[in-house]
Write an enzyme that holds these catalytic residues in place. Sequence first.
Site, PDB file in Angstrom:
ATOM      1  N   SER A 156      24.603 -11.081 -39.454  1.00 24.21           N
ATOM      2  CA  SER A 156      25.675 -11.413 -38.511  1.00 24.21           C
ATOM      3  C   SER A 156      26.162 -10.192 -37.768  1.00 24.21           C
ATOM      4  CB  SER A 156      26.896 -11.962 -39.263  1.00 24.21           C
ATOM      5  OG  SER A 156      26.575 -13.088 -39.991  1.00 24.21           O
ATOM      6  N   ASN A 165      29.124 -13.227 -32.109  1.00 22.37           N
ATOM      7  CA  ASN A 165      30.087 -12.663 -33.066  1.00 22.37           C
ATOM      8  C   ASN A 165      30.969 -11.569 -32.464  1.00 22.37           C
ATOM      9  OD1 ASN A 165      29.518 -14.407 -35.090  1.00 22.37           O
ATOM     10  ND2 ASN A 165      28.141 -13.049 -36.198  1.00 22.37           N
ATOM     11  N   GLU A 197      20.186 -16.667 -31.715  1.00 18.91           N
ATOM     12  CA  GLU A 197      20.111 -15.426 -30.940  1.00 18.91           C
ATOM     13  C   GLU A 197      18.838 -14.696 -31.379  1.00 18.91           C
ATOM     14  OE1 GLU A 197      24.707 -14.174 -30.118  1.00 18.91           O
ATOM     15  OE2 GLU A 197      24.014 -13.971 -32.170  1.00 18.91           O
ATOM     16  N   HIS A 216      19.176 -14.895 -35.339  1.00 16.32           N
ATOM     17  CA  HIS A 216      20.525 -15.184 -35.823  1.00 16.32           C
ATOM     18  C   HIS A 216      20.859 -16.655 -35.613  1.00 16.32           C
ATOM     19  CE1 HIS A 216      25.123 -14.546 -35.609  1.00 16.32           C
ATOM     20  NE2 HIS A 216      24.743 -14.674 -36.855  1.00 16.32           N
TER      21      HIS A 216
HETATM   22  N1  CAA Z   1      24.687 -29.898 -42.690  1.00 16.88           N
HETATM   23  C1  CAA Z   1      24.086 -30.826 -41.937  1.00 16.88           C
HETATM   24  N2  CAA Z   1      24.737 -31.622 -41.052  1.00 16.88           N
HETATM   25  C2  CAA Z   1      26.068 -31.500 -40.991  1.00 16.88           C
HETATM   26  C3  CAA Z   1      26.776 -30.567 -41.780  1.00 16.88           C
HETATM   27  C4  CAA Z   1      26.034 -29.756 -42.655  1.00 16.88           C
HETATM   28  N3  CAA Z   1      26.597 -28.820 -43.427  1.00 16.88           N
HETATM   29  N4  CAA Z   1      28.098 -30.684 -41.484  1.00 16.88           N
HETATM   30  C5  CAA Z   1      28.205 -31.641 -40.554  1.00 16.88           C
HETATM   31  N5  CAA Z   1      26.979 -32.116 -40.249  1.00 16.88           N
HETATM   32  C6  CAA Z   1      26.672 -33.131 -39.235  1.00 16.88           C
HETATM   33  C7  CAA Z   1      27.165 -34.488 -39.634  1.00 16.88           C
HETATM   34  O1  CAA Z   1      26.134 -35.193 -40.312  1.00 16.88           O
HETATM   35  C8  CAA Z   1      27.508 -35.129 -38.316  1.00 16.88           C
HETATM   36  O2  CAA Z   1      26.376 -35.680 -37.701  1.00 16.88           O
HETATM   37  P1  CAA Z   1      26.549 -37.000 -36.747  1.00 16.88           P
HETATM   38  O3  CAA Z   1      27.420 -36.562 -35.591  1.00 16.88           O
HETATM   39  O4  CAA Z   1      25.150 -37.315 -36.336  1.00 16.88           O
HETATM   40  O5  CAA Z   1      27.195 -38.029 -37.586  1.00 16.88           O
HETATM   41  C9  CAA Z   1      27.931 -33.958 -37.443  1.00 16.88           C
HETATM   42  O6  CAA Z   1      27.401 -32.783 -38.049  1.00 16.88           O
HETATM   43  C10 CAA Z   1      29.431 -33.917 -37.341  1.00 16.88           C
HETATM   44  O7  CAA Z   1      29.919 -33.812 -38.673  1.00 16.88           O
HETATM   45  P2  CAA Z   1      31.221 -34.534 -39.216  1.00 16.88           P
HETATM   46  O8  CAA Z   1      31.511 -35.758 -38.424  1.00 16.88           O
HETATM   47  O9  CAA Z   1      31.117 -34.651 -40.702  1.00 16.88           O
HETATM   48  O10 CAA Z   1      32.339 -33.454 -39.022  1.00 16.88           O
HETATM   49  P3  CAA Z   1      32.832 -32.740 -37.731  1.00 16.88           P
HETATM   50  O11 CAA Z   1      32.809 -33.616 -36.546  1.00 16.88           O
HETATM   51  O12 CAA Z   1      34.079 -32.087 -38.169  1.00 16.88           O
HETATM   52  O13 CAA Z   1      31.725 -31.615 -37.465  1.00 16.88           O
HETATM   53  C11 CAA Z   1      30.936 -29.407 -37.664  1.00 16.88           C
HETATM   54  C12 CAA Z   1      31.400 -30.645 -38.412  1.00 16.88           C
HETATM   55  C13 CAA Z   1      29.609 -29.665 -36.955  1.00 16.88           C
HETATM   56  C14 CAA Z   1      30.753 -28.342 -38.718  1.00 16.88           C
HETATM   57  C15 CAA Z   1      32.021 -29.032 -36.596  1.00 16.88           C
HETATM   58  O14 CAA Z   1      33.278 -28.985 -37.206  1.00 16.88           O
HETATM   59  C16 CAA Z   1      31.750 -27.698 -35.926  1.00 16.88           C
HETATM   60  O15 CAA Z   1      30.956 -27.594 -35.008  1.00 16.88           O
HETATM   61  N6  CAA Z   1      32.471 -26.635 -36.378  1.00 16.88           N
HETATM   62  C17 CAA Z   1      32.328 -25.312 -35.839  1.00 16.88           C
HETATM   63  C18 CAA Z   1      31.102 -24.661 -36.412  1.00 16.88           C
HETATM   64  C19 CAA Z   1      30.949 -23.269 -35.911  1.00 16.88           C
HETATM   65  O16 CAA Z   1      31.719 -22.733 -35.129  1.00 16.88           O
HETATM   66  N7  CAA Z   1      29.879 -22.598 -36.422  1.00 16.88           N
HETATM   67  C20 CAA Z   1      29.630 -21.229 -36.118  1.00 16.88           C
HETATM   68  C21 CAA Z   1      30.111 -20.375 -37.276  1.00 16.88           C
HETATM   69  S1  CAA Z   1      29.921 -18.652 -36.959  1.00 16.88           S
HETATM   70  C22 CAA Z   1      28.315 -18.349 -37.343  1.00 16.88           C
HETATM   71  O17 CAA Z   1      27.580 -19.190 -37.795  1.00 16.88           O
HETATM   72  C23 CAA Z   1      27.815 -16.967 -37.055  1.00 16.88           C
HETATM   73  C24 CAA Z   1      28.030 -15.921 -38.072  1.00 16.88           C
HETATM   74  O18 CAA Z   1      27.235 -14.981 -38.087  1.00 16.88           O
HETATM   75  C25 CAA Z   1      29.185 -15.925 -39.011  1.00 16.88           C
HETATM   76  P1  NAD Z   2      25.571 -16.668 -49.110  1.00 18.02           P
HETATM   77  O1  NAD Z   2      26.396 -15.768 -49.962  1.00 18.02           O
HETATM   78  O2  NAD Z   2      25.898 -18.104 -49.008  1.00 18.02           O
HETATM   79  O3  NAD Z   2      24.028 -16.580 -49.561  1.00 18.02           O
HETATM   80  C1  NAD Z   2      23.346 -15.393 -49.792  1.00 18.02           C
HETATM   81  C2  NAD Z   2      22.284 -15.674 -50.859  1.00 18.02           C
HETATM   82  O4  NAD Z   2      21.367 -14.588 -50.904  1.00 18.02           O
HETATM   83  C3  NAD Z   2      22.867 -15.834 -52.271  1.00 18.02           C
HETATM   84  O5  NAD Z   2      22.500 -17.103 -52.764  1.00 18.02           O
HETATM   85  C4  NAD Z   2      22.228 -14.697 -53.068  1.00 18.02           C
HETATM   86  O6  NAD Z   2      21.899 -15.044 -54.390  1.00 18.02           O
HETATM   87  C5  NAD Z   2      20.957 -14.466 -52.264  1.00 18.02           C
HETATM   88  N1  NAD Z   2      20.330 -13.155 -52.439  1.00 18.02           N
HETATM   89  C6  NAD Z   2      20.919 -11.930 -52.495  1.00 18.02           C
HETATM   90  N2  NAD Z   2      19.967 -10.975 -52.592  1.00 18.02           N
HETATM   91  C7  NAD Z   2      18.769 -11.611 -52.599  1.00 18.02           C
HETATM   92  C8  NAD Z   2      17.410 -11.191 -52.676  1.00 18.02           C
HETATM   93  N3  NAD Z   2      17.093  -9.888 -52.739  1.00 18.02           N
HETATM   94  N4  NAD Z   2      16.440 -12.133 -52.663  1.00 18.02           N
HETATM   95  C9  NAD Z   2      16.749 -13.441 -52.570  1.00 18.02           C
HETATM   96  N5  NAD Z   2      18.000 -13.898 -52.498  1.00 18.02           N
HETATM   97  C10 NAD Z   2      18.995 -12.993 -52.502  1.00 18.02           C
HETATM   98  O7  NAD Z   2      25.551 -15.994 -47.666  1.00 18.02           O
HETATM   99  P2  NAD Z   2      25.234 -16.674 -46.251  1.00 18.02           P
HETATM  100  O8  NAD Z   2      26.498 -17.148 -45.663  1.00 18.02           O
HETATM  101  O9  NAD Z   2      24.068 -17.593 -46.403  1.00 18.02           O
HETATM  102  O10 NAD Z   2      24.806 -15.388 -45.400  1.00 18.02           O
HETATM  103  C11 NAD Z   2      23.495 -14.858 -45.480  1.00 18.02           C
HETATM  104  C12 NAD Z   2      23.248 -13.962 -44.278  1.00 18.02           C
HETATM  105  O11 NAD Z   2      23.389 -14.749 -43.078  1.00 18.02           O
HETATM  106  C13 NAD Z   2      24.228 -12.796 -44.147  1.00 18.02           C
HETATM  107  O12 NAD Z   2      23.546 -11.709 -43.571  1.00 18.02           O
HETATM  108  C14 NAD Z   2      25.279 -13.362 -43.174  1.00 18.02           C
HETATM  109  O13 NAD Z   2      25.967 -12.354 -42.488  1.00 18.02           O
HETATM  110  C15 NAD Z   2      24.393 -14.172 -42.242  1.00 18.02           C
HETATM  111  N6  NAD Z   2      25.051 -15.278 -41.518  1.00 18.02           N
HETATM  112  C16 NAD Z   2      26.051 -15.989 -42.126  1.00 18.02           C
HETATM  113  C17 NAD Z   2      26.640 -17.042 -41.437  1.00 18.02           C
HETATM  114  C18 NAD Z   2      27.733 -17.867 -42.052  1.00 18.02           C
HETATM  115  O14 NAD Z   2      28.419 -18.603 -41.316  1.00 18.02           O
HETATM  116  N7  NAD Z   2      27.948 -17.839 -43.358  1.00 18.02           N
HETATM  117  C19 NAD Z   2      26.200 -17.365 -40.136  1.00 18.02           C
HETATM  118  C20 NAD Z   2      25.158 -16.633 -39.559  1.00 18.02           C
HETATM  119  C21 NAD Z   2      24.590 -15.571 -40.268  1.00 18.02           C
END
Ligand code: CAA
Ligand code: NAD
Length: 310
Positions: free
Chosen positions: A138, A208, A170, A158
């Site tokens: 991330s 991000n 990405e 990503h």
């Molecule tokens: N796995 C698979 N499918 C899922 C799911 C999951 N974990 N969660 C929800 N879904 C599906 C549902 O089956 C549903 O499908 P249908 O529309 O076909 O019925 C759909 O997604 C919508 O789900 P819900 O109706 O249960 O719930 P919702 O409308 O609240 O949507 C959500 C859930 C899609 C998660 C929505 O809340 C959302 O888009 N949230 C924002 C997610 C977001 O911003 N993600 C980015 C995070 S940052 C990141 O990833 C980068 C990083 O590096 C940290």
């Molecule tokens: P998580 O904690 O849910 O899962 C990480 C997993 O990696 C754990 O189950 C751990 O046991 C396993 N692990 C650690 N070392 C390992 C190894 N050497 N071999 C095999 N497995 C190993 O974390 P996450 O949220 O899935 O994040 C994973 C990566 O994806 C991170 O780099 C995170 O920044 C990135 N990411 C996270 C998100 C998010 O929304 N959580 C979104 C995009 C990218």
Amino acid sequence: MIFHEQKKAQSEIHYKEEELSITNVGVVGCGLMGSGIAEVAATSGFKVTVREMNSDLLEAGQKRIRKSMDRAVEKEKLTPEERDAAWECLTFVTALEDIAHCDIIIEAIVESLELKNALFSELDGLCSPDTIFASNTSSLTITDMAANARADRFVGLHFFNPVPVMKLVEVVRTIATSEETYDRAFEFAKALGKVPIAAKDNSGFVVNLLLVPYMLDAIRQLERGVASVQDIDTGMSLGCGYPMGPFMLCDFVGIDTLYKISEIMFDEYREERYAPPPLLKRVVAMNRYGRKTGKGFYDWSGETPVPLPL
Ligand code: CAA
Ligand code: NAD
């Protein structure tokens, strides 16, 4: 590969298989992201080998994938036959050697440069020189990982959480990534039914860089007593049409992961907006990692999430 052909036709994904030349996909880490990536690769018809640290973690990841696939069947996004064919495409392993045969390996382990580099260096010794290495980091730069392992065949891929739902990937190249590797990774993202965008190799890539300060600012608002968790979340969902508010998103991403991301981005840019707010640190110290552990800013144990006192 029959299932693969069907899926390609269904989703109208066009790519030249001989150029992609990816059949076997390795996923390292089967947590939130790794399980989603493995699921999407398997439902797209690739042979997927998933590696976790031990059999308990592997079993937990396996269950997460199965549950998500079953939900896709309930929602009629997959037929039971398609789910079973996808399930057959998955192999679960704990030994790193068992993933060495893959054409592309996607790393989705915890957000730590030290652990990721140790993993890639071990993989570099095990895999064919042709294998593409990809990280789902991330906030780390791809360069910091690629500098120590086959830099020309190293990319960032990503994905977004939840991987089966979010369309974006990405695709990140460093100054050393070969044109061929980048093109294959880009086409691979399309073959998964995703929409790839090209991103520069800076910490936080495109999304991000904007999203992380937003989540951190929400925590700072809470610290300043501007409004409650519930009201800030309601504000952003109803006021801006976001699918969920920032605190629910923090719980969704994983508060431990957000903390690590914030530390890495602050270290990179030395700008206050990336600095982890003290409250974030406190919540992590209490092991409240969000939805995945049952408690974060919300308590997730009941039917609906309930904001926790802070
Ligand atoms: N796995 C698979 N499918 C899922 C799911 C999951 N974990 N969660 C929800 N879904 C599906 C549902 O089956 C549903 O499908 P249908 O529309 O076909 O019925 C759909 O997604 C919508 O789900 P819900 O109706 O249960 O719930 P919702 O409308 O609240 O949507 C959500 C859930 C899609 C998660 C929505 O809340 C959302 O888009 N949230 C924002 C997610 C977001 O911003 N993600 C980015 C995070 S940052 C990141 O990833 C980068 C990083 O590096 C940290
Ligand atoms: P998580 O904690 O849910 O899962 C990480 C997993 O990696 C754990 O189950 C751990 O046991 C396993 N692990 C650690 N070392 C390992 C190894 N050497 N071999 C095999 N497995 C190993 O974390 P996450 O949220 O899935 O994040 C994973 C990566 O994806 C991170 O780099 C995170 O920044 C990135 N990411 C996270 C998100 C998010 O929304 N959580 C979104 C995009 C990218």
